[in-house]
Enzyme design. Sequence first.
Site, short mmCIF file in Angstrom:
data_model
loop_
_atom_site.label_atom_id
_atom_site.label_comp_id
_atom_site.label_asym_id
_atom_site.label_seq_id
_atom_site.Cartn_x
_atom_site.Cartn_y
_atom_site.Cartn_z
N ARG A 1305 -5.36 0.27 -1.09
CA ARG A 1305 -5.25 0.98 0.18
C ARG A 1305 -5.21 2.48 -0.09
O ARG A 1305 -4.37 2.95 -0.87
CB ARG A 1305 -3.98 0.55 0.92
CG ARG A 1305 -3.87 1.25 2.26
CD ARG A 1305 -2.57 0.99 2.98
NE ARG A 1305 -2.48 1.91 4.10
CZ ARG A 1305 -1.36 2.32 4.66
NH1 ARG A 1305 -0.19 1.88 4.20
NH2 ARG A 1305 -1.38 3.15 5.68
N HIS A 1350 -3.40 9.46 7.71
CA HIS A 1350 -2.11 9.32 7.05
C HIS A 1350 -1.43 10.69 7.04
O HIS A 1350 -1.14 11.25 5.99
CB HIS A 1350 -2.27 8.76 5.65
CG HIS A 1350 -0.99 8.18 5.08
ND1 HIS A 1350 -0.90 6.90 4.57
CD2 HIS A 1350 0.25 8.71 4.94
CE1 HIS A 1350 0.33 6.69 4.14
NE2 HIS A 1350 1.04 7.78 4.35
N GLU A 1395 1.86 4.64 10.28
CA GLU A 1395 3.21 4.95 10.74
C GLU A 1395 3.22 6.04 11.81
O GLU A 1395 3.77 7.14 11.61
CB GLU A 1395 4.10 5.36 9.56
CG GLU A 1395 4.27 4.26 8.54
CD GLU A 1395 5.25 4.62 7.41
OE1 GLU A 1395 5.80 5.73 7.44
OE2 GLU A 1395 5.45 3.77 6.52
N ASN A 1533 4.41 -1.65 7.52
CA ASN A 1533 5.09 -0.98 6.41
C ASN A 1533 6.58 -1.25 6.55
O ASN A 1533 7.16 -0.98 7.61
CB ASN A 1533 4.86 0.52 6.44
CG ASN A 1533 3.41 0.91 6.18
OD1 ASN A 1533 2.58 0.06 5.87
ND2 ASN A 1533 3.10 2.19 6.31
N TYR A 1535 10.45 -1.20 4.29
CA TYR A 1535 11.16 -0.85 3.06
C TYR A 1535 12.59 -1.36 3.02
O TYR A 1535 13.07 -1.78 1.98
CB TYR A 1535 11.16 0.67 2.88
CG TYR A 1535 9.80 1.25 2.56
CD1 TYR A 1535 9.38 1.40 1.25
CD2 TYR A 1535 8.94 1.62 3.58
CE1 TYR A 1535 8.14 1.93 0.95
CE2 TYR A 1535 7.68 2.14 3.30
CZ TYR A 1535 7.29 2.29 1.98
OH TYR A 1535 6.05 2.79 1.68
N GLU A 1600 2.62 -1.57 3.24
CA GLU A 1600 3.46 -0.79 2.32
C GLU A 1600 4.77 -1.51 2.15
O GLU A 1600 5.37 -2.00 3.11
CB GLU A 1600 3.75 0.63 2.86
CG GLU A 1600 2.62 1.62 2.74
CD GLU A 1600 3.03 3.01 3.22
OE1 GLU A 1600 4.25 3.33 3.17
OE2 GLU A 1600 2.16 3.77 3.66
#
Length: 1781
Positions: A1305, A1350, A1395, A1533, A1535, A1600
Amino acid sequence: MYLWRFLSLYLLGIYSCLCYEENGEQHFMLLAGPLTTQLEKDDNLNVFDCSRPLPADTRDYFHLLRSRGATHFKVPLSWTHLLPSGLPSQPDDAVVSCYRTLLEQLVDSGLQPLVVLHRSAVPEALRPSYGGWENPALPKIFEQFAEYTFLEFGGLSRCWMTLSHLDELEDAGLQNALYAHANIYHLYHRMFPGKEDISHSTESIDKITSTVSSNYHAVWKKFRSVSLNERDEFLNESFPSGFQWATSSESFKVEGGWSEDGKAETIWDRYGHENRVFQSQTADLACDSYHKVEYDVHLLRGLQVNTYQFSISWARIFPSGHQGGHSEKGALYYDKLVNALIESGIEPAVTLHHWDLPQALQDCGGWTNASIIEAFKDYVDFCFSRFGDRVKTWNTFSSPWVVSHAGYGMGQHPPGMKDYVVSSYQATHNMLKSHAEAWHVYNDVYRMQQGGKVGIALNSDWAEPLDPSKHEDLTAADRYLQFMLGWFAHPIFVNGDYPASLKAQIEQKRRDCSDSEPARLPVFTSAESERIAGTADFLGLNHYTSRRVNSSAGGCFPGPQAVGDFQAHIDSSWSATVSDWIRPVPWGLRRLLSYVSSEYLGVTKVPVYITGNGVPTGNTLEDVDRIEYLKRYINEALKAIRLDGVDVQRFTVQSLMDGFEGPPGYSERFGLHYVNFGNPDRPRTSKQSAYFYSEIIKRNGFASTIGFPLPLKSNKFTTTTQQSNRPPSEVPSTSKVVWEKFSRQSILEKKLYHYGTFPEGFNWGVASSAYQIEGGWNADGKGRSVWDNFTQNSSNIPGNANGDVACDSYNRLDEDLQMLRALEVKSYRFSLSWSRIFPDGLRTSLNQKGVDYYNKLIDGLLASNITPMVTLYHWDLPQVLQTFHGWEDIQMINIFNDYCDFCFSTFGDRVKFWMTFNQPYTIAWSGYGLGLIPPNEVNPGYGPYKVAHNLLKAHATVYHTYDDKYRQSQGGLVSIALNADWAEPKDINVPREIAAADRALQFQLGWFAHPIFRNGDYPDAMKWQVGNKSELQGLTDSRLPTFTEEEKAFIKGTADVFCINAYTTKIVRHVTARLSPESYDFDQDLGEEEDSDAPTTAISKQRAVAWGLRRLLNWIKEEYGDPEIYITENGVATDKATTVDDIDRVFYYKTYVDEALKAHNLDGVKVRGYTAASLMDSFEWLNGYTVGFGLYHVDFTQLSRPRTPKRSALYYSQVIRDNGFPLTEDEKPLYGHFRKDFIWSTASAAYQIEGNWRAQGKGLSIWDKYTHTENKIGNNDNGDIACNSYNKIDEDIAVLKKLKVSSYRLSVSWPRVLPDGTNQRINEAGLDYYRRLLDALLANNIQPQVTLYHWDLPQALQDVGGWENETIVDRYRDYADVLFSRLGNRVKFWITLNEPYIVALLGYGDGAFAPGITKKQYVAAHNLIKAHAEAWHLYNDTYRAEQGGVISITVNSDWAEPRNPNKQEDIDAATRYLQFFLGWYAHPIFIGDYPELMKTIVHESSMAAGLPQSRLPEFTPAEVLRIKGTHDYFGLNHYTSVLVFNIDTGNQQDYYGDRSTGVISDRTWIESGSNWLRISPFGFRRLLKFIKDQYGNPPVYVTENGISERGQVNLNDVHRIYYYENYINQALKAYQIDRVDLRGYTAWSLMDNFEWAAGYAERFGLFFVNRSDPNLPRVAKNSASRYATIATCNGFPDPAEGPHECLNPEPQGRVSPSTSPPPLVEKVQFLGLDLSSGDAEVGLYVSFGFLITTTIAVIAMVMGLLKTNKKMKQISMETMRMDRM
């Protein structure tokens, strides 16, 4: 053959039920007959009964009678002769033929037969089986006879009489006869619709309606003559053994969660939302019991009830009311509740329906619609099948009379219908049939297997005649009961039909009220009656009050009083309550029970359960009125059992806690526990009635002695500790191995949570101490202590607080015991107050009342199976002894021994665990050194040593006293409770720092432990330090006293186990301390500081450093010969503002207990027990009441000192039940594989890696400008060079190949392709870079995943507003068009935006990211979403058919877990967090428009601020449609996770004010290099499941996921390996278990790169980029190897299946995380970095490889440039030629 020549002719007059002709006209009746057996006219002659043939001339006589004017002829039938056996199946055919002939002759003669079914006497054939009419079963037999007769003769007669000569009957017989008549009446009209009437004899109605039942009369007669004194005389006896004590609640009153987890609206929800309740209150939250199962069961354990009655919410199980779609989450809630009850030894008693009908069913008529019967049957069938294996008591309904009366009759309750004519009776009818069906379902399907009972809980007042001298009032009182209780009880418990008096009364009203129908009572068929009768295994009775009743003509109005011709009154002498309808009339319960027993349980022999009894009180904890109420009512139940023989088996107090009480809302409080409805935590606090009821349960009634034997002996403690002769500790001690073992652990190894359990029999306890909780400082002869003296004469304590009252435990022992039972602790550590037992410290001053208090405490503990652990001295020295210098005086040794001797002899038969002193270190140093605590002696150089010396000898003396005199007979243990902070060296690599840490422990812990557990003497480190210091100070002798050899031998080994109090950890360093003044403190040569990374607490310098406990326990093991260890105090203080939601304390126990578990399970430390400090908030010494350590909150502002469980109490209780931390489902690894075409990828982004920020025509981006603005980026870093990937395509491809990924990516830099952001100027050099990169990827079988945007917006576009300017939507579309057209043939996977949440919120809301704009997040987000949609439509409409790719958006989101999962407010906050985070973007794209929650909140906030419109822009309907569905997959994404809680932001007008949430992290979640990122794998799976459920299970690509580190470089990145293993395994669970359509996973990031505002400090890469090397080499971390393995294996092969071929990855072998420290490795300098030799070697090889590659590349480049230069010269020459031409 009978000859008869005369036929009597009687004129009876107009009959009460005039017969009707077919035209409906009424006629005069002239009645003749009946036939007799003799010629004479005599009333005593026998009536002809067809036992012989008819006379031959009867036909002629009938013609004669007709000619003389007779119209009717009376024909009495003979029941005996028609049915000799009583059964319709066995008739006498000859008799049947005879009667048929007789009736036919009458009809032929023109006479109408008036057929009398029966006289009153019971046929002889039936008497042996049924006796007389008083048998409730006889009416059913008579009905069968009537039905047979109608079938045989119904076509020959239009006039019928059921019974004659009713004057021969009375009381119950008469009522049963009337009951039979009413049923037969309805039966006839069902069989012959439209035919004439049927009746009983003329005297019947008046007699029946004015007659009191024999059962009521008998009860009235029994009690009417009882004097008031006799009536109210208290019975001091016990209930029968096995009696069941219960309390209750009801779903809609306590659960809340009104729309949670699929629950549908109920009629009570609707009612509340229509503002029909007091102060517009609702049950939306109620007590929040839906989220507080553990809390409620905690209360129940404290009460000691053995049964809990609760109701199930039909709408929570079947939202629609029907079985089509049950809510599994609703069922799981009740599973959880039932299981928790059973686990705590409490029997669940379940009410299937308590008023809260699903609104969906009410919309179809509710209980008035007969179809509800089948729906109810399905619902109960589900409940029986789901819960019946554990639930053994079922109430079908509770107080159904209230539903019919208040809900469908008076309209006072939902559904608010005011129809007492039809609906009320119809609702009852259907509820009775529903009940019966439920009973039969259980009986036929489940009873044999499950063995439970099904009954019904009916409510009833007791009714007394207003004027006992009036017979009509007596009958009215009886009718009152029939209309209330009998309406439901009679059909179920007697004969399947309504009471005769009720039916007769309604029938009479219908006759009297021809113009208006006051009531319409439905009729049961014979089959229905038979199905209803006997359908109960017990009779549940809800009773609260009584009424005085008088007879009153009700007229033709509806309602029970009018129809029943009675009026109910409240006696003015009965005391009032806060409820208008409840007046305490205790004796009414006994009378009602007697009546119930005789009226309903004579046929159906079942027990009575009192299923509800209680009284509301006001807003108080001191509910003395409830105590008196319960005391009297429970005693009346006892009388009913013991004196009247009523079979009552259960008593249920209504209710467990205050709740939503219908129309009064929360204004009436029935609870044993007070609920603070103003606090979103909904804390429950025991009222005084709870303690009273608990005492009743404990005693099983009111007998003076407790109703069950006490286990007066404590569980014995055993020990395997052998006190060997250990040499003195070395300097530093050999225990330094603990630091060597642990101090080099990584953060992962240090904080990795350990799942496991302690061994069976582990001792879980809780602690307190006398002065801190008892109060009663001078009560009952107690003497003054040094703390009494200090606090009453000192201003050093905040608020001048003292322990005079403290928690008042001296007077509230039962309250303390209740808390301990609720916690389920195995032991309770408390201290004895020396001055309470010996007021002046000496045996001669013995205070027996003090002894009695401790006896009662100890016995109460043992009765509750709690072991007392007794501290003999916890700092509160009798003041008298301090006047003789206290512990400085050597005489104290013997005085203390005498006190202890008395305690051993008095309490030792029950106490098996003794501690002589608590924290002697504190006594010596704080009391006699610093003078901070009593006796406040300031002598730091000598006092502590002298006092400690005496304390040690006193301890040893006491130990030997027990050993010599009591051990053999009592078998207990004796020890001493020492305290220590763990000492961690400031630098583990410096030997003297290790020595300093060891010295710190020796001075604090070893001071007392070394003499006792090693050699009888002080540690050498201490002796050496103090001795040297003393000599340097010019002293001839050491200030540290010495022991003689005899004393050493006496002290050594004087502890059976090791008791340790531990709270915190200190970071220690060596210092050279001052010589003057002399001080114990300076003697140590130490400097201390706190662990700055550890959480602070409410007490200064007492941070929560959990990992220190494990190390301390290991040090004790190493230093003192592996003793058995009891942690006798461990806890944390919170400030007084923290009341019940004490999350910090939960975290503290969660981490500290786990460290103790690690010590036991992983290190082999013999940890035998853990004691939490403390039971409740108390007097905290020098902090007074400003902080609290308690598991229970104590309100010190109230005299009653109410105790309320905190969240930590529930948590600790769960830890006890689990005996530690069993491995959770979240933590269990799953072995398996992803789908075969699963995509494994890694990622980067243009600005973060490319560099070359001004190269080859690239335009400026907002990040170029932002990073070149001061104070924006950490370390002033920027992306000018980044990883130089613009020039390192081959190197990046090489590392990608090592990862074995199938995709990569990347993002395209918008300003590199379109420098000014528009398509007016395309930078071909930029496009060429991406073409080359894409081609290289494809050439290596790596599929590109391309992100269009991005974050690096062209600065030129930002100069005109950026994402705030709506024109950017078109600019973005143009940009996407360029990429699709130029690169689309190479790219099959597009991401429009990365995002957008970060772009809008951080870039345009907070200003923390480029472009640094604030408070424009909603506008920016609006345009981002529209831009995405336009790009999607462009690709879909123009390029998809040709290129065949997929396109969507990548959104990011944390998983949001409520900080307190037992709190609706936090659950709602977590929902808001997700909707404002993920839903902000996903909802418009996957569902359409912003989330409703978000729109509503922002709109309301904007309006409240006076804004003209919402700050959240609105999409037009056309825009909603255009945006909705613009996705081919869900890009995610993720985390980390957060714990979310509600915060009040007032009218803050921004995103955070709208969201109104705060976030924290669980302390067990391991940190990363980013302060926002904690390792929390479980949240990944939950988020994926949420996306599936919320957005229709779209294909999901994780675009991500990764973790950062910062600081020193370590290529062995075990934390990243741990992260990927666990997060990817959670993804596998989501895929395999939750069926999430997961298609791919992307690790962030390929290499360390520019991490935005953090610069290069945070490193996420699988490959390390050495920024100290200009060539920026990429070096594989160990995580790269592990990730490559997972990708190659496509998941996690099961090791049980043997080695898998995929487990041989490159470039390195797998390095697994470990809880043990890594071996010490030699660090070497490599490229400016401190690396291990192995890592340096790898780096050297890689660098060498890169060097060779670079050299070759440079040579090739030079040659290429030469060729290019030559070519350029040729081109230049050609151009010159053309110019010349």
